[in-house]
Enzyme design. Structure first.
Site, PDB file in Angstrom:
ATOM      1  N   HIS A   4      -1.077  -1.457  -6.740  1.00 54.06           N
ATOM      2  CA  HIS A   4      -0.439  -2.159  -5.628  1.00 54.06           C
ATOM      3  C   HIS A   4       0.589  -3.194  -6.111  1.00 54.06           C
ATOM      4  CE1 HIS A   4       0.156  -3.028  -1.559  1.00 54.06           C
ATOM      5  NE2 HIS A   4      -1.055  -3.371  -1.162  1.00 54.06           N
ATOM      6  N   THR A   9      -6.414  14.960 -10.483  1.00 56.22           N
ATOM      7  CA  THR A   9      -7.772  15.259 -10.930  1.00 56.22           C
ATOM      8  C   THR A   9      -8.508  15.986  -9.817  1.00 56.22           C
ATOM      9  OG1 THR A   9      -9.869  14.319 -11.749  1.00 56.22           O
ATOM     10  CG2 THR A   9      -8.622  12.987 -10.186  1.00 56.22           C
TER      11      THR A   9
END
Length: 406
Positions: free
Chosen positions: A369, A317
């Protein structure tokens, strides 16, 4: 009379309903076969609904209605003849007789609001006008509650008191696409262990390559040599080095991909859309630029399909086109990583012990994560940085003309 019932077609797998965004015709209009009669929003894209036959149309749903796939939204009378000039066959309302005007009643003049009647003194009113404070909101200390000059000097505007400026508001229903985007963003925040790591990239060498070859590149290929091809090539290289970033969670399993379908976030008339560049790892610079341009134009013109926005493995993006210096992009689920680009600013940096001015960009990698550790996330972003700072060697095999197909 031959009547065709037009039903909502399925825009794609797993989509069960759409929303009538805009009717492009009126009730009673004559429509031609394949003419666009409505724009419908799904939770993934805005699509046009074409007329299945020619005839007089009768609408069976209102703008803003949510309708199920397979539901009848309009009728087309195929036996009706086309009106001369293509005019609508709606009946015109009967002309109403002019209404007689009610006699005007002049209101009695309001009593003047003067200091003598308990208002502010002229001096106090002048001070309050300068402060943009309504005298009626001040409790006067003078006789009969009159507002004195001292009251005006000590008066302070209340934070909760309107001061005469515009205070209008507008309420409108969000489109189905916008509601789905909102839902997915909240889902990403709530269901992933999202973390963001940052780095900065010196784009001096990329700028030199673009300056040297952009004219020849555009003349030969018909597309510009932009930053997105460099970033896409750098990302696909880094994904090959750190495959955990190019993976996603499915229940208790991790799925890794040996291809890179790169989702590119673009701003369209209906909001943010994320079309996918398939097998970006196999595309040349020309191939990446041409595909991004094709998808961006389709998104801008409202022609993008659900299939073209489904199935990406990683997202890029670019908030820099809007002036963003730094951000923490939100993961595009079910993907596990997203790279945020930002604006390019000439900044002083230390090079071999000397201060030099270079075009610098902050880059951000948000990642899940749960399956991507710090080693992989930081290593991935460093690999992107290395490729962009050494594009001739790492992205072009030391042969820019061949890489750019010149």
């Amino acid at each position: 009379m031959s009547i065709l019932e037009m039903k909502v077609p399925s825009p794609g797998e797993s989509i069960t309903e759409v929303e009538i965004a805009t009717w492009l015709v009126k009730d009673g209009d004559y429509v031609e076969k394949d003419q666009a009669i409505a724009e419908v929003d799904s939770d993934k894209a805005t699509l046009e609904l074409p007329a299945e036959e020619s005839g007089i149309i009768t609408l069976k749903a209102e703008e803003g209605d949510a309708v199920a796939v397979g539901q009848v939204v309009c009728l087309i009378d195929m036996s009706a003849a086309k009106p001369a000039g293509g005019a609508s066959v709606e009946a015109k309302p009967a002309q109403e007789a002019p209404k007689a005007e009610a006699p005007k009643v002049e209101a009695a003049p309001a009593a003047a609001n003067t200091y003598a009647t308990g208002s502010a003194s002229p001096a106090a009113k002048k001070i309050l006008d300068e402060k943009n404070i309504n005298p009626a909101t001040i409790t006067g200390t003078g006789k009969d509650g009159r507002v004195t000059k001292e009251d005006a000097v000590n008066a302070k505007p209340s934070m909760g008191t309107p001061t005469g400026g515009p205070r209008g508001e507008e309420r409108k229903k969000m489109s189905m696409l916008r509601r789905k985007v909102a839902e997915r963003l909240v889902e990403a925040k709530n269901t992933t262990a999202m973390l963001t790591t940052f780095n900065e990239v010196n784009l001096t060498n990329v700028n030199k390559l673009r300056a040297e070859y952009k004219e020849a590149f555009k003349a030969k290929h018909g597309v510009s040599l932009g930053f997105m091809s460099f970033f896409t090539k750098a990302v696909t290289r880094a994904l090959a080095l750190y495959p955990d970033v190019n993976s996603m969670i499915d229940g208790q399993e991790q799925i890794k991909y040996d291809f890179a379908d790169i989702s590119i976030a673009v701003s369209g008339p209906k909001g943010l859309m994320v079309p996918v560049v398939r097998n970006a790892e196999l595309l040349s610079f020309r191939g990446v630029e041409a595909e991004i341009k094709r998808l961006a134009l389709r998104a801008r013109d409202g022609q993008i399909t659900v299939d073209e926005m489904t199935g990406g493995t990683f997202t890029i993006t670019n908030g820099g086109v809007f002036g963003s210096m730094l951000s923490t992009p939100i993961i595009n689920p079910p993907q596990s990583g997203i790279l945020g680009m930002h604006n390019i600013i000439e900044r002083p940096i230390a090079v071999n012990g000397k201060v030099e001015i270079h075009p610098m960009m902050y880059v951000a990698l948000s990642y899940d994560h749960r399956i991507i550790d710090g080693r992989e996330s930081v290593g991935f972003l460093v690999a992107v940085k290395e490729a962009l700072e050494n594009p001739t060697e790492l992205l072009m095999d030391n042969n820019p003309k061949k890489a750019l197909e010149l």
